[in-house]
Design a protein around this motif. Structure first.
Motif, PDB file in Angstrom:
ATOM      1  N   TYR A  33      40.589  26.601  41.729  1.00 30.48           N
ATOM      2  CA  TYR A  33      40.642  27.841  42.051  1.00 30.48           C
ATOM      3  C   TYR A  33      39.529  28.475  42.721  1.00 30.48           C
ATOM      4  CZ  TYR A  33      44.273  27.225  38.318  1.00 30.48           C
ATOM      5  OH  TYR A  33      45.202  27.031  37.681  1.00 30.48           O
ATOM      6  N   GLY A  40      33.062  45.918  38.660  1.00 30.66           N
ATOM      7  CA  GLY A  40      34.029  46.898  38.365  1.00 30.66           C
ATOM      8  C   GLY A  40      35.344  46.457  39.031  1.00 30.66           C
ATOM      9  N   MET A  41      35.495  45.406  39.391  1.00 30.72           N
ATOM     10  CA  MET A  41      36.801  45.185  40.073  1.00 30.72           C
ATOM     11  C   MET A  41      37.535  43.733  39.500  1.00 30.72           C
ATOM     12  SD  MET A  41      37.293  47.342  42.150  1.00 30.72           S
ATOM     13  CE  MET A  41      38.839  46.701  42.995  1.00 30.72           C
ATOM     14  N   GLY A  42      36.912  43.195  38.546  1.00 34.95           N
ATOM     15  CA  GLY A  42      37.626  42.007  37.850  1.00 34.95           C
ATOM     16  C   GLY A  42      37.500  40.983  38.916  1.00 34.95           C
ATOM     17  N   PHE A 105      35.463  27.815  34.070  1.00 35.35           N
ATOM     18  CA  PHE A 105      35.067  28.142  35.142  1.00 35.35           C
ATOM     19  C   PHE A 105      33.611  27.494  35.533  1.00 35.35           C
ATOM     20  CE2 PHE A 105      37.114  31.868  36.672  1.00 35.35           C
ATOM     21  CZ  PHE A 105      37.928  32.428  35.539  1.00 35.35           C
TER      22      PHE A 105
ATOM     23  N   TYR B  32      52.472  34.967  30.292  1.00 36.05           N
ATOM     24  CA  TYR B  32      51.413  34.466  29.902  1.00 36.05           C
ATOM     25  C   TYR B  32      50.202  35.254  29.944  1.00 36.05           C
ATOM     26  CZ  TYR B  32      47.265  31.344  29.197  1.00 36.05           C
ATOM     27  OH  TYR B  32      46.136  30.467  28.796  1.00 36.05           O
ATOM     28  N   TYR B  36      39.463  36.587  28.674  1.00 38.06           N
ATOM     29  CA  TYR B  36      38.355  36.169  28.882  1.00 38.06           C
ATOM     30  C   TYR B  36      37.112  36.524  28.597  1.00 38.06           C
ATOM     31  CZ  TYR B  36      40.698  32.116  31.357  1.00 38.06           C
ATOM     32  OH  TYR B  36      41.467  31.142  31.435  1.00 38.06           O
ATOM     33  N   GLN B  38      33.176  37.431  29.077  1.00 45.78           N
ATOM     34  CA  GLN B  38      32.074  37.007  30.129  1.00 45.78           C
ATOM     35  C   GLN B  38      30.852  37.801  29.412  1.00 45.78           C
ATOM     36  OE1 GLN B  38      32.383  38.412  34.183  1.00 45.78           O
ATOM     37  NE2 GLN B  38      31.205  36.481  35.082  1.00 45.78           N
ATOM     38  N   PRO B  44      33.081  33.428  32.937  1.00 46.24           N
ATOM     39  CA  PRO B  44      34.186  33.714  32.057  1.00 46.24           C
ATOM     40  C   PRO B  44      34.728  32.799  31.183  1.00 46.24           C
ATOM     41  CG  PRO B  44      34.526  34.529  34.123  1.00 46.24           C
ATOM     42  CD  PRO B  44      33.294  33.517  34.313  1.00 46.24           C
ATOM     43  N   LEU B  46      37.676  31.737  28.133  1.00 44.42           N
ATOM     44  CA  LEU B  46      38.695  31.928  27.397  1.00 44.42           C
ATOM     45  C   LEU B  46      38.545  32.137  25.782  1.00 44.42           C
ATOM     46  CD1 LEU B  46      42.030  32.243  27.501  1.00 44.42           C
ATOM     47  CD2 LEU B  46      42.060  29.858  26.817  1.00 44.42           C
ATOM     48  N   PHE B  89      38.005  40.435  30.049  1.00 41.33           N
ATOM     49  CA  PHE B  89      38.968  40.832  30.783  1.00 41.33           C
ATOM     50  C   PHE B  89      40.232  40.063  30.327  1.00 41.33           C
ATOM     51  CE2 PHE B  89      36.353  41.589  34.602  1.00 41.33           C
ATOM     52  CZ  PHE B  89      35.301  40.914  34.456  1.00 41.33           C
ATOM     53  N   GLN B  99      47.933  28.260  37.060  1.00 41.64           N
ATOM     54  CA  GLN B  99      47.784  29.774  36.858  1.00 41.64           C
ATOM     55  C   GLN B  99      47.429  30.816  37.858  1.00 41.64           C
ATOM     56  OE1 GLN B  99      47.601  31.472  33.786  1.00 41.64           O
ATOM     57  NE2 GLN B  99      49.074  29.530  33.453  1.00 41.64           N
ATOM     58  N   LYS B 100      48.287  31.309  38.494  1.00 43.36           N
ATOM     59  CA  LYS B 100      47.944  32.196  39.447  1.00 43.36           C
ATOM     60  C   LYS B 100      47.794  33.526  38.708  1.00 43.36           C
ATOM     61  CE  LYS B 100      49.314  33.567  44.147  1.00 43.36           C
ATOM     62  NZ  LYS B 100      50.731  33.263  45.278  1.00 43.36           N
ATOM     63  N   LEU B 101      46.587  33.763  37.924  1.00 47.87           N
ATOM     64  CA  LEU B 101      46.460  35.041  37.107  1.00 47.87           C
ATOM     65  C   LEU B 101      46.023  36.116  37.960  1.00 47.87           C
ATOM     66  CD1 LEU B 101      44.061  33.297  34.446  1.00 47.87           C
ATOM     67  CD2 LEU B 101      46.611  34.151  34.292  1.00 47.87           C
ATOM     68  N   VAL B 102      46.555  37.309  37.507  1.00 58.05           N
ATOM     69  CA  VAL B 102      45.889  38.666  38.033  1.00 58.05           C
ATOM     70  C   VAL B 102      45.200  39.083  36.888  1.00 58.05           C
ATOM     71  CG1 VAL B 102      46.742  41.085  38.805  1.00 58.05           C
ATOM     72  CG2 VAL B 102      48.038  39.008  39.391  1.00 58.05           C
ATOM     73  N   PHE B 103      43.876  39.473  37.053  1.00 54.06           N
ATOM     74  CA  PHE B 103      42.877  40.048  36.338  1.00 54.06           C
ATOM     75  C   PHE B 103      43.097  41.560  36.235  1.00 54.06           C
ATOM     76  CE2 PHE B 103      40.527  36.485  34.400  1.00 54.06           C
ATOM     77  CZ  PHE B 103      40.918  35.443  35.138  1.00 54.06           C
ATOM     78  N   GLY B 104      42.775  42.070  35.158  1.00 55.21           N
ATOM     79  CA  GLY B 104      42.296  43.600  34.787  1.00 55.21           C
ATOM     80  C   GLY B 104      41.064  43.671  35.259  1.00 55.21           C
ATOM     81  N   THR B 105      40.366  45.122  35.275  1.00 49.73           N
ATOM     82  CA  THR B 105      39.194  45.241  35.793  1.00 49.73           C
ATOM     83  C   THR B 105      37.899  45.211  34.892  1.00 49.73           C
ATOM     84  OG1 THR B 105      39.650  47.719  35.513  1.00 49.73           O
ATOM     85  CG2 THR B 105      40.034  46.757  37.692  1.00 49.73           C
TER      86      THR B 105
END
Lengths: 114, 113
Positions: A33, A40-42, A105, B32, B36, B38, B44, B46, B89, B99-105
């Motif tokens: 990936y 501030g945007m993840g 990562f 799921y 994470y 950082q 980052p 897990l 996060f 994992q097509k993850l959508v992360f929070g801010t």
């Protein structure tokens, strides 16, 4: 194992220049990936790959291209750099089978486009 | 598509206190939910994850709870230590394996001695 290795760590580009961010992993992971991280945007997914020869767009693919010719390498190409592409870029990989979802990562590339 | 909201954006606690970070997600198909951590200038990593068939998961001082009905999940850190200071996060995904993850801010946690 080195894990996920990204190069370069820092780069400054001029508007309109091109560059390739390199990413390689030695864990024999199927999935790789590219994310970008803005303050501030993840993390936003740019492109992903489920195996050699297979790539697909993520949330924010415009202005980028990728290729996956081997299991180990997943380079990210910026063709015409724009200031909006100033960000920190992270490559990641995961094994993806047997419930192993953990993302590993790289250390990131700080890119500035001026 | 999936949208993940995370609160608060910053959290300051005293060493030894508990910290709670909350996330909500929009897509009921998500199954799921990883967290994470950082540290400043680092990648980052897990720290804990939970799947939709489980309501709570613990790992030493860290726990995650999931409420599928309300579509929210939370990270709980007990007995906080200065080394817990970092950005956390949350993320959500509809898939396992890939994992097509959508992360929070992100939440910046500061633990003061």
């Amino acid at each position: 194992n080195a894990g996920v290795t990204q190069t370069p760590k820092f780069r400054i580009l001029k508007i309109g220049q091109s560059m390739t961010l390199q990413c390689t992993q030695d864990m024999n992971h199927n999935y790789m990936y590219w994310y970008r991280q803005d303050p501030g945007m993840g993390l936003k997914l740019i492109y992903y790959s489920v195996g050699a020869g297979i790539t697909d767009k993520g949330e924010v693919p415009n202005g980028y291209n990728v290729s996956r010719s081997t299991t180990e390498d997943f380079p990210l190409r910026l063709e015409l750099a724009a200031p909006s592409q100033t960000s920190v870029y992270f490559c990641a990989s995961s094994y993806g089978q047997g419930g192993t979802e953990k993302l590993f990562f790289g250390s990131g590339t700080q890119l500035s486009v001026l | 598509g999936e949208n993940v909201e995370q609160h608060p954006s910053t959290l300051s606690v005293q060493e030894g206190d508990s910290a709670v970070i909350k996330c909500t997600y929009s897509d009921s198909a998500s199954n799921y939910f990883p967290w994470y951590k950082q540290e400043l200038g680092k990648r980052p990593q897990l720290i804990i994850d939970i799947r939709s068939n489980v309501g709570e998961k613990k790992d030493q001082r860290i726990a995650v709870t999931l409420n599928k009905t309300a579509k929210h999940f939370s990270l709980h850190i007990t007995e906080t230590q200065p080394e817990d200071s970092a950005v956390y996060f949350c993320a959500a995904s509809m898939n396992t394996g890939f994992q097509k993850l959508v992360f929070g801010t992100g939440t910046r946690l500061l633990v003061s001695p």
